[in-house]
Write a protein that holds these residues in place. Sequence first.
Motif, PDB file in Angstrom:
ATOM      1  N   LEU A   1      -0.340   4.747   6.425  1.00 37.09           N
ATOM      2  CA  LEU A   1      -0.017   5.485   5.206  1.00 37.09           C
ATOM      3  C   LEU A   1       0.617   6.831   5.553  1.00 37.09           C
ATOM      4  CD1 LEU A   1      -3.126   4.866   2.901  1.00 37.09           C
ATOM      5  CD2 LEU A   1      -0.814   3.940   2.609  1.00 37.09           C
TER       6      LEU A   1
ATOM      7  N   ALA B   1       0.825  -1.208   0.000  1.00 37.23           N
ATOM      8  CA  ALA B   1       0.000   0.000   0.000  1.00 37.23           C
ATOM      9  C   ALA B   1       0.858   1.256   0.000  1.00 37.23           C
ATOM     10  CB  ALA B   1      -0.921  -0.007   1.219  1.00 37.23           C
ATOM     11  N   ARG B   2       1.913   1.236   0.781  1.00 37.45           N
ATOM     12  CA  ARG B   2       2.780   2.415   0.876  1.00 37.45           C
ATOM     13  C   ARG B   2       3.499   2.662  -0.440  1.00 37.45           C
ATOM     14  NH1 ARG B   2       6.232   2.752   6.246  1.00 37.45           N
ATOM     15  NH2 ARG B   2       4.097   2.607   6.990  1.00 37.45           N
TER      16      ARG B   2
ATOM     17  N   GLY C   1      -1.193   4.440  -1.648  1.00 35.36           N
ATOM     18  CA  GLY C   1      -2.599   4.290  -1.301  1.00 35.36           C
ATOM     19  C   GLY C   1      -3.503   4.004  -2.489  1.00 35.36           C
TER      20      GLY C   1
ATOM     21  N   THR D   1      -6.733   0.656   0.054  1.00 28.66           N
ATOM     22  CA  THR D   1      -6.265   1.232   1.326  1.00 28.66           C
ATOM     23  C   THR D   1      -6.434   2.742   1.457  1.00 28.66           C
ATOM     24  OG1 THR D   1      -4.010   1.354   0.419  1.00 28.66           O
ATOM     25  CG2 THR D   1      -4.571  -0.599   1.732  1.00 28.66           C
ATOM     26  N   HIS D   2      -6.601   3.465   0.369  1.00 31.19           N
ATOM     27  CA  HIS D   2      -6.766   4.918   0.501  1.00 31.19           C
ATOM     28  C   HIS D   2      -8.085   5.198   1.239  1.00 31.19           C
ATOM     29  CE1 HIS D   2      -7.393   9.142  -0.473  1.00 31.19           C
ATOM     30  NE2 HIS D   2      -6.124   9.195  -0.859  1.00 31.19           N
TER      31      HIS D   2
ATOM     32  N   THR E   1      -3.839   0.942   5.942  1.00 32.94           N
ATOM     33  CA  THR E   1      -4.361   2.309   5.830  1.00 32.94           C
ATOM     34  C   THR E   1      -3.878   3.176   6.978  1.00 32.94           C
ATOM     35  OG1 THR E   1      -6.346   1.538   4.668  1.00 32.94           O
ATOM     36  CG2 THR E   1      -6.476   3.689   5.745  1.00 32.94           C
TER      37      THR E   1
ATOM     38  N   SER F   1      -9.205   7.227   7.641  1.00 32.84           N
ATOM     39  CA  SER F   1      -7.769   6.969   7.802  1.00 32.84           C
ATOM     40  C   SER F   1      -7.527   6.185   9.089  1.00 32.84           C
ATOM     41  CB  SER F   1      -6.981   8.285   7.839  1.00 32.84           C
ATOM     42  OG  SER F   1      -7.328   9.045   8.990  1.00 32.84           O
TER      43      SER F   1
ATOM     44  N   GLU G   1       0.827   9.516   3.902  1.00 33.07           N
ATOM     45  CA  GLU G   1       0.055  10.695   3.501  1.00 33.07           C
ATOM     46  C   GLU G   1      -0.853  11.190   4.627  1.00 33.07           C
ATOM     47  OE1 GLU G   1      -3.317  11.991   0.168  1.00 33.07           O
ATOM     48  OE2 GLU G   1      -2.283  10.058  -0.015  1.00 33.07           O
TER      49      GLU G   1
END
Length: 461
Positions: free
Chosen positions: A363, A38-39, A43, A59-60, A360, A390, A365
């Motif tokens: 992440l 995911a990373r 995402g 995952t985002h 998630t 998130s 972000e």
Amino acid sequence: MSTDTAARSVQRRVRSVPIHRALPKLAREPAAALAEFAREAGGEVVRLDLGPFRPYLVTHPDHVQQVMRLEWTNYQRVGMFWRPLERLFGHSIMGDGEQWSISRKVLQPLFTTRYIATISEEVSKRIAGRIEEWDRYARDGRSFDATIEMSNILSYIVNRVLFGDKLDREDGERIIPAFDTVAHSLVYRFLMPFMPYSIRVPRDRALLKAVKRIDDVVYPIVRRAMAAPDDSTDVISVLCRSTDENGAPLTVTQIRDALVSVYAASSETTAMVITWVWLLMKEYPQVAARLQAEVDEVVGDGPARPEHLPRLAYTRMVLLETLRLYPSGWLLPRQVMEDAEIGGVRIRRGSTVFICPYATQRLEEFWERPDEFDPERFATGDGDRRHRYSYFPFGGGPHKCLGEHLFYVEAPLVVASILSRFRVAVPTPGPYPTGWAASLRPKQKVDLDVSFAGRDRAGVA
């Protein structure tokens, strides 16, 4: 067309993780592997090439919200990943469809903040009484298995909430190893979801024996409760008085399925989270010191009681951050019912999507220093700036976990009651990788040592 719809209608080619990379990493440490994939994708939706099985990793937070809340009816808890769970949970709140709807409607009033408040005093007394039994470990200087003891404590609490003490302690502790066996045995079906059930896979026999052990305990209790219904407010009594959408009483199997589902969600998962707390306290001594200072100030010699909860703010922050790094429900599969589009990626009917809170919630972000344990992330007001999806350790949408309110009472009371009576140490050396199991748990056995805190209880009988 809305901006959001227009943005999602721009199709793109899905990123893929090849089989030679996906399989070894997933076999070694699956939760960490999904977080890594995911990373790397920032995402975005990722497809995992696992040979005949090619699920999508979602995952985002925007995409998670789409699957779990906005378009949840198109992403159902059915299919090859849910069939193994049905062996334990049957058809209740862990599934979808009519039985899920009936169970949810009946059970939801029993897990509201208001109802949990009415039983919180009894919950705290049970916690205190059970933790006092650790005195023998402190006197003898004996280590004990953290997972087993946490499960025993939570089982003792949940027994009252669910069964109104119709399940005696011996039987309650007898089924804990059975749930543990199921959690580990399901892994092989998850690894080979395409394998027909006519073909045995490793630990199939152990899983079925464990489910039978649970049924041998639960079914007789359900039948006795149905034969002599009362007006108690425990879950089994309420289920025995409830009806389905046609006004017919619930069957013994419906009640059994609901009880077993809620039992697992209310005890085993919470026990795993508290086990991770002790490991994190070893790795982050400065957090452990602040947590201990709060318990000393608020609770003193203990035990922790419901009136202490509003002042155990840092304890709650520690638990919230533990849930971020180590959510018990780390993998939430869904089957796509009709052709769909997520993040510009076309996904065909019948496909499987993986929702992974573990990924998630790490992440970059959305989380600074995502792999670092920092309870200060959950200081008052900070959550207002985060995307709602998130952070979702209890799931989201219509399927959000019923046990969330119970967790925020029982978990801080357990942690604070333990720390008011004992000093806790983890002799098991790290690191502590996650294992392959239905709920997120350490890969290796974790031992705890306890010594008396405050006044010397060494001579107390």
